[in-house]
Design a protein around this motif. Structure first.
Motif, PDB file in Angstrom:
ATOM      1  N   MET A   1     -10.594   5.296  10.501  1.00  0.00           N
ATOM      2  CA  MET A   1     -11.766   4.392  11.023  1.00  0.00           C
ATOM      3  C   MET A   1     -10.690   2.987  10.925  1.00  0.00           C
ATOM      4  N   LYS A   2     -10.957   2.354  12.137  1.00  0.00           N
ATOM      5  CA  LYS A   2     -10.329   1.034  12.189  1.00  0.00           C
ATOM      6  C   LYS A   2     -11.499  -0.176  11.832  1.00  0.00           C
ATOM      7  N   ILE A   3     -10.818  -1.100  10.981  1.00  0.00           N
ATOM      8  CA  ILE A   3     -11.700  -2.230  10.722  1.00  0.00           C
ATOM      9  C   ILE A   3     -11.119  -3.627  10.797  1.00  0.00           C
ATOM     10  N   SER A   4     -11.741  -4.851  10.951  1.00  0.00           N
ATOM     11  CA  SER A   4     -11.399  -6.186  11.222  1.00  0.00           C
ATOM     12  C   SER A   4     -11.904  -6.616   9.848  1.00  0.00           C
ATOM     13  N   VAL A   5     -11.242  -7.342   9.081  1.00  0.00           N
ATOM     14  CA  VAL A   5     -11.517  -8.215   7.932  1.00  0.00           C
ATOM     15  C   VAL A   5     -11.206  -9.774   7.938  1.00  0.00           C
ATOM     16  N   GLU A   6     -12.225 -10.451   7.832  1.00  0.00           N
ATOM     17  CA  GLU A   6     -11.917 -12.099   7.719  1.00  0.00           C
ATOM     18  C   GLU A   6     -12.058 -12.363   6.234  1.00  0.00           C
TER      19      GLU A   6
ATOM     20  N   ARG B   1       0.692 -11.319   5.498  1.00  0.00           N
ATOM     21  CA  ARG B   1       1.639 -10.974   6.552  1.00  0.00           C
ATOM     22  C   ARG B   1       2.724  -9.858   6.320  1.00  0.00           C
ATOM     23  N   ALA B   2       3.145 -10.031   5.136  1.00  0.00           N
ATOM     24  CA  ALA B   2       4.333  -8.918   4.642  1.00  0.00           C
ATOM     25  C   ALA B   2       3.863  -7.484   4.704  1.00  0.00           C
ATOM     26  N   SER B   3       2.480  -7.280   4.757  1.00  0.00           N
ATOM     27  CA  SER B   3       2.033  -6.183   4.654  1.00  0.00           C
ATOM     28  C   SER B   3       2.299  -4.891   5.926  1.00  0.00           C
ATOM     29  N   GLY B   4       2.568  -5.765   7.020  1.00  0.00           N
ATOM     30  CA  GLY B   4       2.766  -4.735   8.166  1.00  0.00           C
ATOM     31  C   GLY B   4       1.644  -4.629   8.936  1.00  0.00           C
ATOM     32  N   LEU B   5       0.702  -4.985   8.356  1.00  0.00           N
ATOM     33  CA  LEU B   5      -0.816  -4.890   9.276  1.00  0.00           C
ATOM     34  C   LEU B   5      -0.983  -6.006  10.161  1.00  0.00           C
ATOM     35  N   LYS B   6      -1.796  -6.159  10.960  1.00  0.00           N
ATOM     36  CA  LYS B   6      -1.962  -7.337  12.234  1.00  0.00           C
ATOM     37  C   LYS B   6      -2.623  -8.251  11.488  1.00  0.00           C
TER      38      LYS B   6
ATOM     39  N   ASP C   1      -8.179   2.550   4.882  1.00  0.00           N
ATOM     40  CA  ASP C   1      -7.741   2.709   3.860  1.00  0.00           C
ATOM     41  C   ASP C   1      -6.433   2.025   3.615  1.00  0.00           C
ATOM     42  N   SER C   2      -5.691   1.550   4.740  1.00  0.00           N
ATOM     43  CA  SER C   2      -4.540   0.672   4.462  1.00  0.00           C
ATOM     44  C   SER C   2      -4.982  -0.864   4.002  1.00  0.00           C
ATOM     45  N   VAL C   3      -6.168  -1.231   4.891  1.00  0.00           N
ATOM     46  CA  VAL C   3      -6.562  -2.527   4.619  1.00  0.00           C
ATOM     47  C   VAL C   3      -7.115  -2.795   3.117  1.00  0.00           C
ATOM     48  N   MET C   4      -7.756  -1.735   2.828  1.00  0.00           N
ATOM     49  CA  MET C   4      -8.744  -1.903   1.540  1.00  0.00           C
ATOM     50  C   MET C   4      -7.627  -1.883   0.327  1.00  0.00           C
ATOM     51  N   GLN C   5      -6.762  -0.917   0.776  1.00  0.00           N
ATOM     52  CA  GLN C   5      -5.472  -0.933  -0.492  1.00  0.00           C
ATOM     53  C   GLN C   5      -4.712  -2.329  -0.420  1.00  0.00           C
ATOM     54  N   LEU C   6      -4.534  -2.988   0.853  1.00  0.00           N
ATOM     55  CA  LEU C   6      -4.072  -4.276   0.710  1.00  0.00           C
ATOM     56  C   LEU C   6      -4.791  -5.222  -0.072  1.00  0.00           C
ATOM     57  N   LEU C   7      -6.045  -5.315   0.339  1.00  0.00           N
ATOM     58  CA  LEU C   7      -6.936  -6.111  -0.331  1.00  0.00           C
ATOM     59  C   LEU C   7      -7.244  -6.055  -2.017  1.00  0.00           C
ATOM     60  N   THR C   8      -7.255  -4.978  -2.241  1.00  0.00           N
ATOM     61  CA  THR C   8      -7.450  -4.588  -3.748  1.00  0.00           C
ATOM     62  C   THR C   8      -6.197  -5.412  -4.373  1.00  0.00           C
ATOM     63  N   THR C   9      -5.197  -5.336  -4.093  1.00  0.00           N
ATOM     64  CA  THR C   9      -3.958  -5.836  -4.680  1.00  0.00           C
ATOM     65  C   THR C   9      -3.777  -7.286  -4.387  1.00  0.00           C
ATOM     66  N   GLU C  10      -4.114  -7.700  -3.101  1.00  0.00           N
ATOM     67  CA  GLU C  10      -4.006  -9.002  -2.870  1.00  0.00           C
ATOM     68  C   GLU C  10      -5.068 -10.082  -3.055  1.00  0.00           C
TER      69      GLU C  10
END
Length: 86
Positions: A1-6, A28-33, A48-57
């Protein structure tokens, strides 16, 4: 599933800019848009990719400030190509 996060990071301290700049650079360094504007930063990608990034960052960003808050909005779709129709 694709998501957009602000995301809006708001350090509640006098020297707030370094924390915001570091947060954006790490996203920016994550490789995601990642798209920034003067008021927020948007991240687009697979849930999954966005939420994993957000958990860390988000944790890292909050640890880097004395006091702060983060506003997060999540939309279930990829809105990265949105253009106003007016």
């Amino acid at each position: 599933m694709k998501i957009s996060v602000e995301l809006t990071l708001t350090p509640i301290q006098d020297d707030y800019e370094p924390a915001i700049k570091t947060f954006i650079k790490r996203l920016r360094a994550s490789g995601l848009k990642v798209i920034e504007n003067p008021l927020s930063t948007q991240v687009y990608g697979d849930y999954d990719s966005v939420m994993q990034l957000l958990t860390t960052e988000v944790e890292s960003a909050l640890e880097s400030v004395e006091r702060g808050l983060i506003h997060i909005k999540i939309v279930k779709t990829d809105r990265s190509n949105y253009e106003p129709g007016f």
